[in-house]
Design an enzyme around this catalytic site. Structure first.
Site, mmCIF file in Angstrom:
data_model
loop_
_atom_site.group_PDB
_atom_site.id
_atom_site.type_symbol
_atom_site.label_atom_id
_atom_site.label_comp_id
_atom_site.label_asym_id
_atom_site.label_seq_id
_atom_site.Cartn_x
_atom_site.Cartn_y
_atom_site.Cartn_z
ATOM 1 N N ARG A 52 0.845 -1.218 0.000
ATOM 2 C CA ARG A 52 0.000 0.000 0.000
ATOM 3 C C ARG A 52 0.871 1.256 0.000
ATOM 4 O O ARG A 52 0.567 2.230 -0.673
ATOM 5 C CB ARG A 52 -0.970 -0.010 1.191
ATOM 6 C CG ARG A 52 -1.740 1.290 1.310
ATOM 7 C CD ARG A 52 -2.970 1.255 2.203
ATOM 8 N NE ARG A 52 -2.917 0.386 3.344
ATOM 9 C CZ ARG A 52 -2.189 0.607 4.457
ATOM 10 N NH1 ARG A 52 -1.459 1.697 4.566
ATOM 11 N NH2 ARG A 52 -2.210 -0.251 5.445
ATOM 12 N N TYR A 105 -16.865 15.276 -16.160
ATOM 13 C CA TYR A 105 -17.358 13.890 -16.133
ATOM 14 C C TYR A 105 -18.382 13.773 -15.002
ATOM 15 O O TYR A 105 -18.148 14.284 -13.901
ATOM 16 C CB TYR A 105 -16.168 12.939 -15.926
ATOM 17 C CG TYR A 105 -16.597 11.544 -15.537
ATOM 18 C CD1 TYR A 105 -17.474 10.817 -16.342
ATOM 19 C CD2 TYR A 105 -16.160 10.951 -14.354
ATOM 20 C CE1 TYR A 105 -17.892 9.542 -15.982
ATOM 21 C CE2 TYR A 105 -16.558 9.678 -13.991
ATOM 22 C CZ TYR A 105 -17.433 8.975 -14.810
ATOM 23 O OH TYR A 105 -17.847 7.725 -14.441
ATOM 24 N N ASP A 177 -7.954 17.881 -15.285
ATOM 25 C CA ASP A 177 -8.164 16.479 -15.625
ATOM 26 C C ASP A 177 -7.843 16.344 -17.114
ATOM 27 O O ASP A 177 -8.565 16.858 -17.972
ATOM 28 C CB ASP A 177 -9.622 16.095 -15.319
ATOM 29 C CG ASP A 177 -9.915 14.628 -15.620
ATOM 30 O OD1 ASP A 177 -9.240 14.054 -16.488
ATOM 31 O OD2 ASP A 177 -10.841 14.081 -14.992
ATOM 32 N N LYS A 202 -8.486 5.069 -19.318
ATOM 33 C CA LYS A 202 -8.797 5.508 -20.676
ATOM 34 C C LYS A 202 -7.563 5.369 -21.578
ATOM 35 O O LYS A 202 -7.075 4.281 -21.734
ATOM 36 C CB LYS A 202 -9.331 6.938 -20.613
ATOM 37 C CG LYS A 202 -10.462 7.122 -19.577
ATOM 38 C CD LYS A 202 -11.660 6.267 -19.914
ATOM 39 C CE LYS A 202 -12.863 6.423 -19.018
ATOM 40 N NZ LYS A 202 -12.728 6.141 -17.615
#
Ligand code: P1T
Length: 385
Positions: A52, A105, A177, A202
């Site tokens: 992590r 978005y 973004d 994406k």
């Protein structure tokens, strides 16, 4: 050595390890180990303690992503929204205010409007195509400006340098973004943004098989906060997804060129059809911000939207006639996809907001893949008959 984009995409973060006992892999292995044995209690081996906190496969991707944006730092998260959440909770606190583009978005808007509002962080949305609207929305409590350019799904363009100047003047953080263009076509940090956010699901991953998100930045202080919370919150990218994203990123340049070639061809074709009300693609000279787009990017990307003449049912029927384009959410993969934002990706945006902004029921968004150009056009030709 100064390297070009594809050289960095292929080599950065994955330099072969020639040390004694290492195997010289040219592709970084998938380090599945969740924990790393220490030389002794006080000394983690090679700096790794627990996956992590840090993992060699994820680290390779973080280095590659930083290199692609010419940034000092990169951080990889379990999704684009995990990256966005970590940015917001790391840099803002209760009482702070965000100015957001009105065409983000749907999931980003939902995160800001329905989740962070519960922690006392509020957002005002403005049409950031008009730079003055951004400055006018700034309040004494404003801390951050959040934009996409081009936006999802209306492909509106913000003047990133001009907004960066406003952010600097008011001491605000500018987040861009950059999912739609990827670092291949646009580098927001070099235009003055403080932080770039990606859904690597994406174009960067590029094959619709790995969910992920990323942040790139240069500021040491913001990086320390984000890296701390990447571990403290734990929304990290898994080793396997890091590997898939590393693999995808190597071909980003060649894919983006083909996405753009196909998108431009399809946009030209749609522009000539009587059945289409309007076509929105930043690479069309008819796009109201074509000149701005050209001035701040080196390409226009692979997403276009268009409005069909008719009703929602006509739009649904049209999609069902397409053979090569799957009706599905998401974008940026090698395969072509189509979707209806009003009932799919942006269904969580209130109807009156959608309608005010121009996300009508017949607006169709296309993620143009990298298949053979003529096959894609023919598929549309037949579906429009
Ligand atoms: O899906 P995720 O990896 O969490 O990324 C969220 C996200 C962030 N920013 C932009 C510009 C995005 O387009 C997305 C995700 N978008 C879709 C799933 C979509 O179909 O538009």
């Amino acid at each position: 050595m100064v390297s070009g984009f594809s050289t960095k995409a292929i080599h950065n973060g994955e330099e072969p390890d020639f040390r004694e006992g290492a195997s010289g892999d040219v592709a970084v292995p998938i380090h599945l180990s969740t924990t790393f044995a220490r030389i002794n209690a006080a000394n983690p081996t090679a700096g790794y303690e627990y996956t992590r906190s840090s993992n060699p496969t994820r680290k390779a991707l973080e280095q590659k992503l930083a290199a692609l944006d010419d940034a000092k730092y990169g951080l990889a998260f379990s999704s684009g929204l995990a990256a966005a959440s970590t940015v917001i909770l790391s840099l803002l606190k209760a009482g702070d205010h965000v100015v957001g583009f009105d065409d983000l978005y749907g999931g980003t808007r939902r995160l800001l409007s329905n989740v962070f509002i519960n922690f006392g962080i509020s957002t005002s949305y403005v049409d950031a195509t008009v730079t003055e609207n951004v400055e006018k929305a700034i309040k004494p409590t404003t801390k951050l400006i959040w934009i996409e350019s081009p936006t999802n799904p209306l492909l509106k363009i913000a003047d990133i340098s001009a907004i960066a100047k406003i952010a600097k003047k008011h001491g605000l953080i500018l987040v861009v973004d950059n999912t739609f263009l990827s670092p291949y076509f646009q580098k927001p940090l070099s235009l003055g943004a403080d932080i770039t956010v990606y859904s690597t699901t994406k174009y960067i991953g590029g094959h619709s098989d790995a969910l992920g998100g990323a942040v790139t930045l240069n500021d040491d202080n913001y990086y320390q906060k984000l890296a701390y919370n990447q571990n403290a919150v734990g929304a990290v990218l898994s080793p396997f997804d890091s590997y898939l994203t590393l693999r995808g990123a190597k071909t980003l340049a060649v894919r983006m060129e083909q996405h753009q070639k196909n998108a431009l061809a399809l946009a030209d074709f749609l522009s000539s059809s009587q059945k289409i009300k309007r076509v929105i693609y930043p690479g069309l000279k008819s796009h109201p911000q074509y000149a701005l787009s050209k001035s701040q990017t080196s390409g226009f990307g692979g997403v276009l939207s268009f409005e069909l003449d008719g009703t929602l049912q006509d739009a649904e029927k049209f999609l069902s006639k397409l053979k090569l384009f799957s009706t599905a959410e998401s974008l940026g993969g090698v395969e072509s996809l189509v979707e209806i934002p009003s009932i799919m990706t942006h269904a969580s945006v209130p109807k009156e907001v959608r309608e005010k902004n121009g996300i009508t029921d017949t607006l169709i968004r296309v993620s143009v893949g990298i298949e053979e150009t003529d096959d894609l056009i023919n598929d549309f030709k037949l579906a429009l008959l």
